[in-house]
Design an enzyme around this catalytic site. Structure first.
Site, PDB file in Angstrom:
ATOM      1  N   HIS A  49       0.884  -1.158   0.000  1.00  0.00           N
ATOM      2  CA  HIS A  49       0.000   0.000   0.000  1.00  0.00           C
ATOM      3  C   HIS A  49       0.925   1.212   0.000  1.00  0.00           C
ATOM      4  O   HIS A  49       2.069   1.133   0.474  1.00  0.00           O
ATOM      5  CB  HIS A  49      -0.912   0.004   1.227  1.00  0.00           C
ATOM      6  N   ASP A  52       2.367   1.836   3.295  1.00  0.00           N
ATOM      7  CA  ASP A  52       3.331   0.828   3.779  1.00  0.00           C
ATOM      8  C   ASP A  52       4.718   1.269   3.331  1.00  0.00           C
ATOM      9  O   ASP A  52       5.713   1.099   4.038  1.00  0.00           O
ATOM     10  CB  ASP A  52       3.112  -0.562   3.132  1.00  0.00           C
ATOM     11  N   GLU A 210      -8.985 -11.633  -6.981  1.00  0.00           N
ATOM     12  CA  GLU A 210      -8.809 -12.269  -5.666  1.00  0.00           C
ATOM     13  C   GLU A 210      -9.831 -13.388  -5.545  1.00  0.00           C
ATOM     14  O   GLU A 210     -11.040 -13.172  -5.694  1.00  0.00           O
ATOM     15  CB  GLU A 210      -8.977 -11.246  -4.541  1.00  0.00           C
ATOM     16  N   ASP A 250     -10.098 -14.503   3.668  1.00  0.00           N
ATOM     17  CA  ASP A 250      -8.670 -14.522   3.316  1.00  0.00           C
ATOM     18  C   ASP A 250      -7.940 -15.733   3.884  1.00  0.00           C
ATOM     19  O   ASP A 250      -6.844 -15.618   4.439  1.00  0.00           O
ATOM     20  CB  ASP A 250      -7.967 -13.224   3.778  1.00  0.00           C
ATOM     21  N   ASP A 283      -3.103 -13.141  -0.909  1.00  0.00           N
ATOM     22  CA  ASP A 283      -3.662 -12.132   0.006  1.00  0.00           C
ATOM     23  C   ASP A 283      -4.394 -12.896   1.098  1.00  0.00           C
ATOM     24  O   ASP A 283      -5.585 -13.196   0.972  1.00  0.00           O
ATOM     25  CB  ASP A 283      -4.577 -11.158  -0.752  1.00  0.00           C
TER      26      ASP A 283
HETATM   27  C1  XLS Z   1      -9.015  -6.240   0.567  1.00  0.00           C
HETATM   28  C2  XLS Z   1      -8.084  -6.220  -0.508  1.00  0.00           C
HETATM   29  C3  XLS Z   1      -6.777  -5.451  -0.285  1.00  0.00           C
HETATM   30  C4  XLS Z   1      -6.120  -5.274  -1.607  1.00  0.00           C
HETATM   31  C5  XLS Z   1      -5.036  -4.282  -1.733  1.00  0.00           C
HETATM   32  O1  XLS Z   1      -9.968  -7.018   0.591  1.00  0.00           O
HETATM   33  O2  XLS Z   1      -7.835  -7.536  -0.891  1.00  0.00           O
HETATM   34  O3  XLS Z   1      -5.983  -6.127   0.616  1.00  0.00           O
HETATM   35  O4  XLS Z   1      -5.676  -6.497  -2.065  1.00  0.00           O
HETATM   36  O5  XLS Z   1      -5.447  -2.995  -1.506  1.00  0.00           O
HETATM   37 MG    MG Z   2      -6.654  -8.463  -2.240  1.00  0.00          MG
END
Ligand code: XLS
Ligand code: MG
Length: 345
Positions: A49, A52, A210, A250, A283
């Site tokens: 980020h 970060d 994702e 996650d 992630d």
């Molecule tokens: C949240 C997201 C975040 C992104 C990056 O759900 O997955 O972590 O991957 O900003």
């Molecule tokens: Mg993500």
């Protein structure tokens, strides 16, 4: 197994275990301590980020941001690590309470764009041309609060500003259907790719898929990946897992539904994902129960599961698969795949 794959994760994937119902349960690791773990865990890419990479960037001017980012770049070089992407964190500042690019307040929208341009500058300093946009609060809790047509115009305007700011930057939109808002404007891969086509240079706008986000949209992640691959839009992935329609869990890749994970590895490998430098991004969160010493196992596990599934994918008897498909014997195909996943021939 020998393969071309390179793996990445973000510093937020090593965390203290706080959730919406309780505080941290583990001590924090410093950013420096986390950096030392990447190589040990089998990872070489870092997902950042913007803050970060450059903490408190809102208080810095361009020169201040560049200075910090340059320092970080030296550290990364020293550790043999590379930045995979930088993503603007557009969901914590008071100016993003009602969304960032789609806020109803023009001053807040302007802040979101300013902040995104800072992200592009940081990406350049860190030697990456990839920016990920997770559109966290770009949506509504009540339908009447915003104008869904205008929201798309605002998103295009924001992305176009980034594309104009740097003629080589590429944007990977990370769709998610909900959470933290009730309904987001770009919930799926199809929406993200369609949004890209409205932008000034569609060739530079793709997706970050994702797994859990696709599952939360009721979709199969490997089919979403196939759709993006067909459009040449799969700029990166966030592999993980998800136990049904709940909060965004996650979980470690492959830890909930092995066959669903197998199919993601299969489609990626079949179409040469990673051969143009794309990372296998994870992630994932450690379970809250993990003690500090064991709070990075989700990262080594997910990588191991990916590589073991790759062995299964590459070990499949393709002739047998083709024969069963030709016969339309999908029960036979079912057995062959489950047997392969269970290590039986
Ligand atoms: C949240 C997201 C975040 C992104 C990056 O759900 O997955 O972590 O991957 O900003
Ligand atoms: Mg993500």
């Amino acid at each position: 197994m020998q393969s071309h794959y390179r793996f990445s994760f973000g510093p937020w994937n090593i965390h203290e275990g706080a959730d919406s119902f309780g505080p941290a349960v583990r001590d924090s690791m410093t950013f420096g301590e986390k950096l030392k773990l990447f190589r040990k865990l089998g990872y070489e890419g870092i997902q950042f980020h913007d803050d970060d990479a450059v903490p408190d960037l809102n208080g810095l001017d361009g020169a201040g941001i560049a200075k910090q980012a340059k320092k970080l770049m030296e550290v990364l070089d020293g550790e043999g690590l590379v930045a995979e992407f930088v993503a603007p964190r557009l969901w914590e500042d008071a100016r993003t309470i009602d969304g960032a690019y789609t806020s109803n307040d023009p001053a807040c929208r302007a802040y979101a764009i300013r902040r995104s341009l800072m992200t592009v500058d940081i990406a350049n300093e860190l030697g990456t041309k990839l920016v990920v946009l997770w559109l966290a609060r770009e949506g509504t809790y009540v339908r009447e609060a915003k104008d869904s047509k205008k929201a798309v115009d605002y998103l295009v305007e924001a992305i176009d500003s980034m594309l104009a700011h740097d003629p080589a930057i590429r944007i990977a939109i990370e769709p998610k259907p909900n959470e933290p808002v009730d309904h987001t404007y770009i919930p799926t891969t199809g929406h993200a790719i369609a949004l890209g086509h409205l932008c000034s240079d569609p060739s530079r706008v793709g997706v970050n898929i994702e797994s859990a986000h696709a599952i939360l949209a009721g979709l199969d992640p490997s089919d979403e990946m196939g759709f993006a691959l067909a459009h040449k839009k799969l700029f990166t992935v966030h592999l993980n897992d998800q136990n049904g329609l709940k909060f965004d869990e996650d979980r470690s890749f492959g830890s909930i539904d092995l066959r669903r994970a197998f199919n993601q590895v299969r489609i990626l490998d079949k179409y040469g994902y990673g051969k143009k430098g794309e990372f296998v991004g994870l992630d994932i969160k450690a379970m809250r129960t993990q003690k500090l010493e064991a709070s990075t196992k989700h990262l080594s596990n997910s990588r191991t599961f990916f590589l073991q599934l790759l062995e299964v994918v590459r070990g499949l008897d393709q002739k047998a698969v083709d024969g069963l498909i030709a016969e339309r014997d999908y029960e036979g195909l079912d057995l062959l795949i489950v047997n392969a996943l269970m290590g039986k021939r």
